[in-house]
Design an enzyme around this catalytic site. Structure first.
Site, short mmCIF file in Angstrom:
data_model
loop_
_atom_site.label_atom_id
_atom_site.label_comp_id
_atom_site.label_asym_id
_atom_site.label_seq_id
_atom_site.Cartn_x
_atom_site.Cartn_y
_atom_site.Cartn_z
N HIS A 34 0.86 -1.19 0.00
CA HIS A 34 0.00 0.00 0.00
C HIS A 34 0.90 1.23 0.00
CE1 HIS A 34 1.14 0.25 4.20
NE2 HIS A 34 0.63 -0.95 4.43
N HIS A 37 4.17 1.25 2.12
CA HIS A 37 5.31 0.51 1.54
C HIS A 37 5.91 1.31 0.37
CE1 HIS A 37 2.73 -2.97 3.02
NE2 HIS A 37 3.87 -3.19 3.64
N GLN A 61 6.99 -14.45 12.98
CA GLN A 61 6.57 -13.26 13.71
C GLN A 61 5.07 -13.26 14.03
OE1 GLN A 61 7.98 -10.65 10.39
NE2 GLN A 61 6.20 -9.41 10.90
N ASP A 150 5.52 1.43 12.57
CA ASP A 150 5.96 0.35 13.46
C ASP A 150 7.19 0.86 14.23
OD1 ASP A 150 4.25 -2.09 12.50
OD2 ASP A 150 4.90 -1.05 10.70
N SER A 185 -2.38 0.41 6.32
CA SER A 185 -1.94 -0.90 6.79
C SER A 185 -2.58 -1.99 5.94
CB SER A 185 -2.36 -1.10 8.26
OG SER A 185 -2.27 -2.47 8.61
#
Ligand code: AMP
Length: 287
Positions: A34, A37, A61, A150, A185
């Site tokens: 998106h 990025h 993760q 993040d 996100s």
């Protein structure tokens, strides 16, 4: 644009690019690309002559009850976006390529990994650090690009790079947002219209908090209560996992909002757990 799935191919193309004196940039992602990025890819492009994007939904993760299986996998659209943004090489390994038989080694960053999101995701950051360390060793980038969305991840990666002497420069890029302020996100697409509407309250609450911190240096508890109050009214469908005000380097809670502080929160809606944060310097007027 090269699209490769093996470590040998990555090394071959990257060493050619390095021999041609290119600065190598790496943008690690889990796909579902998106605007956030793409902003990292554009930043990599500005600073580097050869841009590598990795697309890998990293199993280590995800916790046992998390969304690994339904995590959006949109490879064709991701590759189109990479092409449109001038990426040189996309690395799309399988789980078997990244975690061969007998894999045992884990990179864990004591304390930092247990703060904030680490409380509810106790193994998450070890998974992130391990895969990022592997990507650094596979690609050998000069610079690697991460998003401020993040924030904890970026702090932890910086710590790992310093502690383990990775010769890579970590660049943190600003959070890209939707029009109503919600941080872009991959998981936003899980939200149905009602929670999606309410999710704008996360950023609105953080901006209100930043304003109060700059105006009157309240205690952390006062700011946290104000944010929780805002969320209770504007996002009644969200379950607040945490709202914390921490030192941006140590991620430890602060009591007073003086100097630079990080206000961070996580809220669970039906369909998606969302996180957001804002870095506030009480001494400046702000954006
Ligand atoms: P992910 O694919 O979610 O693992 O994210 C890959 C990279 O993109 C990480 O460095 C994230 O911090 C970054 N990223 C994700 N969302 C955003 C955003 N809204 N703005 C800027 N960077 C982001």
């Amino acid at each position: 644009m090269e699209i490769v799935g093996t470590i040998e191919e990555v090394r071959k193309f990257v060493s050619r690019a390095a021999e041609a004196e290119n600065v190598i940039g790496l943008v690690p992602t889990m796909g579902g690309l998106h605007g956030g990025h793409l902003s990292l890819i554009d930043a990599a492009h500005e600073a580097c002559g050869y841009v590598v994007v990795s697309i890998f939904v990293n199993p280590t993760q995800f916790g046992p009850n998390e969304d690994m299986d339904r995590y959006p996998r949109t490879q064709e659209a991701d590759l189109d976006a990479c092409r449109a943004h001038g990426v040189d090489l996309v690395f799309t390994p399988t789980v078997e390529v990244m975690y061969g038989r007998g894999f045992r080694t884990v990179v864990n960053i004591a304390e930092l990994a247990g703060a904030l999101c680490g409380r509810s995701r106790p193994t998450h950051f070890a998974g992130v650090c391990t895969v990022v360390a592997k990507l650094f060793n596979i690609v050998g980038p000069c610079k690697a690009f991460f998003g401020q969305k993040d924030f904890q991840q970026a702090v932890i990666i910086r710590r790992m790079v310093a502690d383990l002497n990775f010769p890579v420069d970590i660049v943190t890029c600003p959070t890209v947002r939707e029009r109503d302020g919600l941080a872009a996100s991959t998981r936003n697409q899980y939200l149905s219209p009602e929670p999606r509407g309410q999710a704008a309250a996360l950023n609105a609450g953080l901006r209100l908090a930043a304003e109060r911190i700059r105006q009157s240096h309240p205690t952390a508890a006062e700011v946290i209560n104000a944010i929780r109050g805002h969320l209770a009214t504007a996002a009644p469908g969200g379950k607040v996992e945490y709202v914390q005000i921490v030192d941006p380097l140590t991620l430890r809670d602060v009591e007073v909002t003086e100097g630079e502080v990080l206000v961070a929160l996580a809220v669970k809606f039906v369909g998606a757990r969302l996180i957001d944060n804002i870095l506030v310097d009480s001494r400046t007027a702000g954006p």
